[in-house]
Design an enzyme around this catalytic site. Structure first.
Site, PDB file in Angstrom:
ATOM      1  N   HIS A  86       0.876  -1.188   0.000  1.00  0.00           N
ATOM      2  CA  HIS A  86       0.000   0.000   0.000  1.00  0.00           C
ATOM      3  C   HIS A  86       0.905   1.227   0.000  1.00  0.00           C
ATOM      4  O   HIS A  86       1.462   1.602   1.023  1.00  0.00           O
ATOM      5  CB  HIS A  86      -0.899   0.018   1.235  1.00  0.00           C
ATOM      6  CG  HIS A  86      -1.871   1.155   1.269  1.00  0.00           C
ATOM      7  ND1 HIS A  86      -3.184   0.986   1.613  1.00  0.00           N
ATOM      8  CD2 HIS A  86      -1.742   2.478   0.999  1.00  0.00           C
ATOM      9  CE1 HIS A  86      -3.822   2.138   1.566  1.00  0.00           C
ATOM     10  NE2 HIS A  86      -2.944   3.071   1.193  1.00  0.00           N
ATOM     11  N   HIS A 145       1.582   5.363  -1.643  1.00  0.00           N
ATOM     12  CA  HIS A 145       1.227   6.557  -2.405  1.00  0.00           C
ATOM     13  C   HIS A 145       2.500   7.169  -2.984  1.00  0.00           C
ATOM     14  O   HIS A 145       3.420   7.523  -2.242  1.00  0.00           O
ATOM     15  CB  HIS A 145       0.540   7.590  -1.504  1.00  0.00           C
ATOM     16  CG  HIS A 145      -0.771   7.133  -0.961  1.00  0.00           C
ATOM     17  ND1 HIS A 145      -1.963   7.335  -1.617  1.00  0.00           N
ATOM     18  CD2 HIS A 145      -1.076   6.477   0.194  1.00  0.00           C
ATOM     19  CE1 HIS A 145      -2.953   6.826  -0.899  1.00  0.00           C
ATOM     20  NE2 HIS A 145      -2.439   6.290   0.202  1.00  0.00           N
ATOM     21  N   LYS A 167      -9.209  -0.679  -5.976  1.00  0.00           N
ATOM     22  CA  LYS A 167      -9.249   0.001  -4.679  1.00  0.00           C
ATOM     23  C   LYS A 167     -10.619   0.619  -4.432  1.00  0.00           C
ATOM     24  O   LYS A 167     -11.142   1.365  -5.256  1.00  0.00           O
ATOM     25  CB  LYS A 167      -8.181   1.107  -4.619  1.00  0.00           C
ATOM     26  CG  LYS A 167      -8.153   1.897  -3.313  1.00  0.00           C
ATOM     27  CD  LYS A 167      -7.860   1.000  -2.117  1.00  0.00           C
ATOM     28  CE  LYS A 167      -7.948   1.761  -0.798  1.00  0.00           C
ATOM     29  NZ  LYS A 167      -6.726   2.527  -0.506  1.00  0.00           N
ATOM     30  N   HIS A 192     -10.469   0.722   1.768  1.00  0.00           N
ATOM     31  CA  HIS A 192     -10.272   1.682   2.853  1.00  0.00           C
ATOM     32  C   HIS A 192     -11.479   1.497   3.768  1.00  0.00           C
ATOM     33  O   HIS A 192     -12.587   1.926   3.449  1.00  0.00           O
ATOM     34  CB  HIS A 192     -10.207   3.113   2.304  1.00  0.00           C
ATOM     35  CG  HIS A 192      -9.988   4.143   3.376  1.00  0.00           C
ATOM     36  ND1 HIS A 192      -8.822   4.870   3.482  1.00  0.00           N
ATOM     37  CD2 HIS A 192     -10.783   4.559   4.398  1.00  0.00           C
ATOM     38  CE1 HIS A 192      -8.907   5.680   4.525  1.00  0.00           C
ATOM     39  NE2 HIS A 192     -10.096   5.511   5.090  1.00  0.00           N
ATOM     40  N   HIS A 226      -4.583  -0.928   5.929  1.00  0.00           N
ATOM     41  CA  HIS A 226      -4.228  -0.112   7.100  1.00  0.00           C
ATOM     42  C   HIS A 226      -5.211  -0.288   8.261  1.00  0.00           C
ATOM     43  O   HIS A 226      -5.821   0.663   8.735  1.00  0.00           O
ATOM     44  CB  HIS A 226      -4.074   1.362   6.739  1.00  0.00           C
ATOM     45  CG  HIS A 226      -5.129   1.944   5.847  1.00  0.00           C
ATOM     46  ND1 HIS A 226      -6.482   1.820   6.080  1.00  0.00           N
ATOM     47  CD2 HIS A 226      -5.025   2.691   4.716  1.00  0.00           C
ATOM     48  CE1 HIS A 226      -7.157   2.449   5.150  1.00  0.00           C
ATOM     49  NE2 HIS A 226      -6.291   2.982   4.304  1.00  0.00           N
ATOM     50  N   ASP A 277       1.291   2.548   3.596  1.00  0.00           N
ATOM     51  CA  ASP A 277       0.444   3.722   3.397  1.00  0.00           C
ATOM     52  C   ASP A 277       1.280   4.986   3.502  1.00  0.00           C
ATOM     53  O   ASP A 277       0.796   6.030   3.955  1.00  0.00           O
ATOM     54  CB  ASP A 277      -0.720   3.745   4.391  1.00  0.00           C
ATOM     55  CG  ASP A 277      -1.813   4.747   4.016  1.00  0.00           C
ATOM     56  OD1 ASP A 277      -1.839   5.181   2.850  1.00  0.00           O
ATOM     57  OD2 ASP A 277      -2.633   5.086   4.890  1.00  0.00           O
TER      58      ASP A 277
END
Length: 345
Positions: free
Chosen positions: A14, A16, A100, A137, A175, A248
Site C-alpha cells: 500500500h 502513495h 481500490k 479503505h 491499514h 500507506d
C-alpha cells in the site's frame, strides 16, 4: 538476540507515490529498499480505467533513477461507473493487481469513491470470478459516526455484507487500526488479508493530540487508543500470514500538512525497515519480520517472493533526513520519537 538479519527484499502492499515533482522526489525513497509496491490510484483525476493505469505506470518507471529496480503494481480506483469489462481486461493483460475501494469522502482524494454499494456489485462479482483482489479503505463516512468508531462500523455495515454476498471475492483490509479489525481477520478462514502500516505500530492517538496538535502524526484512518496499537503489534509479529506490510506512506508537503485544514498522511518510505526492525525486536520477533515484509503479501496476491535479499545490522543510531526536498516543497519524514539502531546495508 541477533545484531544482523538477512531477509528477502521486502514489498510494500500500500503506497502513495503521487505524480509530477512529488513522484520524482519520493519514488527513490521506496525503491531503495522495496522491490514492488501496490500503487494507490487516488490521483486527481483518479486512475479509473486501464489506459490511465498504464500511463501512470509509465510515468513511475520514467521517474525511477538509473541503477534502481522497482516494480509498480497498479490498481484501479473503484467508482459507481466502473466498467467490469475494463477491469477484467486490465487484469487479464497483467496490468493491474487489485481494485481500490474508497468510500466517498473517507480520505485524501476520495470524492469519486463509492456511496451506493449496490451500484458496484457487478464489478465485485466479476472480480470474484477472475480472482482479482479488492483493497478496501475500511471506514464509513457518516457524519454521525465518531471518527474513532468508523472502522468497526464499516466492518459490520459494509464489509461483512459484501463478503457474504460475494464469498469468492478476495479482500484486503488496508491499514487496519483496531483490535476489532484484527479479530475480524483472524476469524475469517479464507479470502481475507490485512495490511498494517509502520506508523500505526508506533503511534496512538495521544501522539497526535497530547501536548498540542502534531500534524505530521495525523493520518486516516486516524490512530486509535494504545490498546489497539498493541493489538496491531501482536498481529504483525505473530507470523499469521493474513497480515502483511502496507506502509500507506503518504507524502504531503509541510505547507499542506501544517495548514488550518491539514492533509492526512505519514511519510514513512525512507525509514520503514529501521522502524519495523525496532518494533519486531521489542516483541522478540525478529524471526517474523521477513514473513510480514516479504512473504505473506506475495502469497496473498499469488506472486513469487523476491529472490534478492537485504541485510539489516544493529549498531549506533541511524540518522535519516528530517525532510525530503521536492520541487513542490519539503516533505517531513516520520519521526518515531526514539533512536533507530537498525540500518539496511
Amino acid at each position: 538476540m541477533t545484531d544482523t538479519l538477512t531477509i528477502r527484499r521486502p514489498d510494500d502492499w500500500h503506497l502513495h507515490l503521487r505524480d509530477g515533482a512529488m513522484l520524482h522526489a519520493v519514488l527513490p525513497e521506496s525503491a531503495r529498499h522495496f522491490a514492488r509496491a501496490i500503487i494507490m490510484p487516488n490521483l486527481v483525476p483518479p486512475v479509473v480505467r486501464g489506459e490511465q493505469a498504464a500511463a501512470y505506470r509509465d510515468r513511475i518507471l520514467a521517474a525511477l533513477p538509473d541503477g534502481m529496480s522497482f516494480e509498480p503494481l497498479m490498481t484501479l480506483y473503484l467508482t459507481e461507473d466502473t466498467d467490469p469489462d475494463d477491469v477484467a481486461a486490465a487484469h487479464q493483460s497483467g496490468l493491474i493487481k487489485a481494485v481500490k475501494l474508497y468510500p466517498a469522502g473517507a480520505t485524501t482524494n476520495s470524492a469519486s469513491g463509492v456511496r451506493d454499494f449496490d451500484k458496484v456489485r457487478p464489478v465485485l462479482e466479476r472480480m470474484a470470478e477472475i480472482g482479482l483482489p479488492l483493497c478496501v479503505h475500511g471506514e464509513v463516512t457518516d457524519a454521525e459516526i465518531d471518527i474513532f468508531d468508523r472502522e468497526a462500523v464499516f466492518i459490520d455495515r459494509v464489509l461483512d455484507p459484501v463478503r457474504m454476498s460475494t464469498p469468492e471475492l478476495r479482500v484486503v483490509m488496508e491499514h487496519v487500526t483496531t483490535s476489532h479489525a484484527v479479530e475480524y481477520v483472524v476469524s475469517s478462514e479464507v479470502g481475507l488479508g490485512a495490511t498494517i502500516t509502520t506508523h500505526h505500530l508506533i503511534i496512538n492517538r495521544n501522539h497526535i493530540l497530547a501536548g498540542g496538535i502534531k500534524p505530521h502524526y495525523y493520518c486516516l484512518p486516524v490512530a486509535k487508543r494504545e490498546e489497539h496499537r498493541q493489538a496491531l503489534l501482536v498481529a504483525a509479529t505473530s507470523g499469521d500470514e493474513r497480515f502483511f506490510l502496507g506502509t500507506d506512506s503518504a507524502p504531503h508537503t509541510d505547507a499542506n500538512k501544517e495548514m488550518a485544514c491539514g492533509c492526512a498522511g505519514c511519510f514513512t518510505a525512507s525509514n520503514t525497515m529501521s522502524l519495523l526492525a525496532e518494533m519486531f525486536e521489542s516483541k522478540r520477533a525478529l524471526d517474523k519480520l521477513e514473513g510480514f515484509t516479504s512473504i505473506h503479501g506475495p502469497s496473498f496476491y499469488g506472486l513469487p517472493v523476491n529472490e534478492e535479499t537485504i541485510t539489516l545490522t544493529k549498531g549506533s543510531p541511524v540518522e535519516y533526513p528530517a525532510k525530503i526536498e521536492t520541487d513542490d516543497g519539503p516533505v517531513t519524514v516520520f519521526e518515531p520519537g526514539f533512536p533507530l539502531h537498525w540500518r539496511v546495508s
